[in-house]
Design a protein around this motif. Sequence first.
Motif, mmCIF file in Angstrom:
data_model
loop_
_atom_site.group_PDB
_atom_site.id
_atom_site.type_symbol
_atom_site.label_atom_id
_atom_site.label_comp_id
_atom_site.label_asym_id
_atom_site.label_seq_id
_atom_site.Cartn_x
_atom_site.Cartn_y
_atom_site.Cartn_z
ATOM 1 N N GLN A 108 -30.539 -12.358 28.781
ATOM 2 C CA GLN A 108 -29.333 -13.142 28.535
ATOM 3 C C GLN A 108 -28.798 -13.690 29.861
ATOM 4 O O GLN A 108 -28.730 -12.962 30.857
ATOM 5 C CB GLN A 108 -28.264 -12.283 27.860
ATOM 6 N N VAL A 109 -28.423 -14.954 29.848
ATOM 7 C CA VAL A 109 -27.868 -15.612 31.030
ATOM 8 C C VAL A 109 -26.490 -16.145 30.679
ATOM 9 O O VAL A 109 -26.337 -16.893 29.700
ATOM 10 C CB VAL A 109 -28.784 -16.756 31.520
ATOM 11 N N PHE A 110 -25.477 -15.761 31.467
ATOM 12 C CA PHE A 110 -24.096 -16.131 31.200
ATOM 13 C C PHE A 110 -23.557 -17.006 32.333
ATOM 14 O O PHE A 110 -23.837 -16.751 33.517
ATOM 15 C CB PHE A 110 -23.205 -14.889 31.074
ATOM 16 N N ALA A 111 -22.778 -18.005 31.962
ATOM 17 C CA ALA A 111 -22.090 -18.846 32.948
ATOM 18 C C ALA A 111 -20.741 -19.249 32.372
ATOM 19 O O ALA A 111 -20.630 -19.558 31.182
ATOM 20 C CB ALA A 111 -22.911 -20.090 33.282
ATOM 21 N N LEU A 112 -19.711 -19.223 33.208
ATOM 22 C CA LEU A 112 -18.402 -19.710 32.784
ATOM 23 C C LEU A 112 -18.445 -21.232 32.684
ATOM 24 O O LEU A 112 -19.045 -21.902 33.518
ATOM 25 C CB LEU A 112 -17.327 -19.280 33.775
ATOM 26 N N SER A 113 -17.823 -21.769 31.670
ATOM 27 C CA SER A 113 -17.889 -23.215 31.455
ATOM 28 C C SER A 113 -17.243 -24.004 32.588
ATOM 29 O O SER A 113 -17.607 -25.146 32.830
ATOM 30 C CB SER A 113 -17.218 -23.586 30.125
ATOM 31 N N TYR A 114 -16.293 -23.373 33.310
ATOM 32 C CA TYR A 114 -15.644 -24.075 34.424
ATOM 33 C C TYR A 114 -16.307 -23.747 35.763
ATOM 34 O O TYR A 114 -15.874 -24.243 36.809
ATOM 35 C CB TYR A 114 -14.153 -23.732 34.481
ATOM 36 N N ALA A 115 -17.372 -22.922 35.781
ATOM 37 C CA ALA A 115 -18.103 -22.605 37.008
ATOM 38 C C ALA A 115 -19.587 -22.464 36.677
ATOM 39 O O ALA A 115 -20.168 -21.389 36.836
ATOM 40 C CB ALA A 115 -17.560 -21.333 37.647
ATOM 41 N N PRO A 116 -20.234 -23.533 36.213
ATOM 42 C CA PRO A 116 -21.609 -23.427 35.717
ATOM 43 C C PRO A 116 -22.654 -23.198 36.797
ATOM 44 O O PRO A 116 -23.816 -22.936 36.475
ATOM 45 C CB PRO A 116 -21.826 -24.779 35.021
ATOM 46 N N THR A 117 -22.298 -23.301 38.083
ATOM 47 C CA THR A 117 -23.274 -23.084 39.145
ATOM 48 C C THR A 117 -23.360 -21.618 39.563
ATOM 49 O O THR A 117 -24.105 -21.279 40.477
ATOM 50 C CB THR A 117 -22.936 -23.936 40.383
ATOM 51 N N ARG A 118 -22.618 -20.752 38.918
ATOM 52 C CA ARG A 118 -22.724 -19.302 39.159
ATOM 53 C C ARG A 118 -23.071 -18.633 37.834
ATOM 54 O O ARG A 118 -22.360 -18.788 36.855
ATOM 55 C CB ARG A 118 -21.407 -18.734 39.708
ATOM 56 N N ILE A 119 -24.181 -17.903 37.838
ATOM 57 C CA ILE A 119 -24.673 -17.312 36.596
ATOM 58 C C ILE A 119 -24.889 -15.811 36.761
ATOM 59 O O ILE A 119 -25.052 -15.308 37.875
ATOM 60 C CB ILE A 119 -25.985 -17.968 36.133
ATOM 61 N N ILE A 120 -24.884 -15.114 35.639
ATOM 62 C CA ILE A 120 -25.198 -13.690 35.575
ATOM 63 C C ILE A 120 -26.261 -13.496 34.510
ATOM 64 O O ILE A 120 -26.155 -14.034 33.407
ATOM 65 C CB ILE A 120 -23.949 -12.850 35.235
ATOM 66 N N ALA A 121 -27.303 -12.732 34.851
ATOM 67 C CA ALA A 121 -28.374 -12.444 33.903
ATOM 68 C C ALA A 121 -28.376 -10.954 33.585
ATOM 69 O O ALA A 121 -28.284 -10.121 34.486
ATOM 70 C CB ALA A 121 -29.729 -12.861 34.470
ATOM 71 N N ALA A 122 -28.458 -10.627 32.309
ATOM 72 C CA ALA A 122 -28.518 -9.235 31.856
ATOM 73 C C ALA A 122 -29.901 -8.976 31.271
ATOM 74 O O ALA A 122 -30.403 -9.769 30.461
ATOM 75 C CB ALA A 122 -27.448 -8.967 30.812
ATOM 76 N N PHE A 123 -30.507 -7.853 31.688
ATOM 77 C CA PHE A 123 -31.857 -7.517 31.259
ATOM 78 C C PHE A 123 -31.839 -6.335 30.300
ATOM 79 O O PHE A 123 -30.929 -5.515 30.328
ATOM 80 C CB PHE A 123 -32.731 -7.201 32.476
ATOM 81 N N PRO A 124 -32.860 -6.216 29.472
ATOM 82 C CA PRO A 124 -32.903 -5.130 28.496
ATOM 83 C C PRO A 124 -33.183 -3.785 29.164
ATOM 84 O O PRO A 124 -33.662 -3.739 30.311
ATOM 85 C CB PRO A 124 -34.057 -5.537 27.577
ATOM 86 N N PRO A 125 -32.933 -2.684 28.468
ATOM 87 C CA PRO A 125 -33.195 -1.365 29.045
ATOM 88 C C PRO A 125 -34.680 -1.099 29.302
ATOM 89 O O PRO A 125 -35.021 -0.267 30.139
ATOM 90 C CB PRO A 125 -32.642 -0.398 27.994
#
Length: 235
Positions: A82-99
């Motif tokens: 899963q990759v998350f980005a705030l709509s007002y800061a799309p150039t910074r992302i966070i990726a969450a990986f499975p266990p």
Amino acid sequence: MRLLTIIVLALAALYSAYWVTGRYAVTRGTDTVLTDLRDAGWTVETTDISTRGYPSRFDTTATDIALTTPDGAVTWTAPFVQVFALSYAPTRIIAAFPPEQTLALPGLTLRLSADGLRASAATRPTPDLPLSEAIVESGPLTLAADIGGTLTATRALMALRATDAPARYDVFAELTGIVPPALVTAPLTAGTDLPDTLDALRLDGTVTLDAPLDRHATAARPTALTLRDASLRWG
């Protein structure tokens, strides 16, 4: 009151249009990355990629992923990313990986179990989206080989930050609370008072690549490494 309602509705419509446009950009960017990887010889398989998160985020989920290197020697598989980005800061992302994840190497398969494995990255707001920094961190983790042997650690941290020089990056990595396979430590600890657990393994330096890390990069290779600290604390 009526004017205020009209203004609110107009702003909501404009923001919705912005989010839809942003979602399209995210989808197009994802397709471009996958196309570039395949053009470079990588094999990329996934059953579904979708982007949601209205109104404040762009949440992209890829399921049943398999990524194989151009030579076919290494394959990484995971049930999702899963990759998350705030709509007002799309150039910074966070990726969450499975266990649970799997890495297949020639003659060896590694299974990674990790608690809270995630990565974050920030790019500069230019068309090539050059990477400015990236961080990977995890809580307790276990790396098990199918031929036997298990390595565990209490915490892992890796970081990369762009410098003023093109394609040169500061790098840092630290692994703490490490318990290697007994096959590795037994010959070293026999007749000593060394514990089974290694306190920390640390690397701090600067790496130069043959190409900058941006949206065009698919196989950047290191050409130079300068070490400031390479240390192991054990007992």
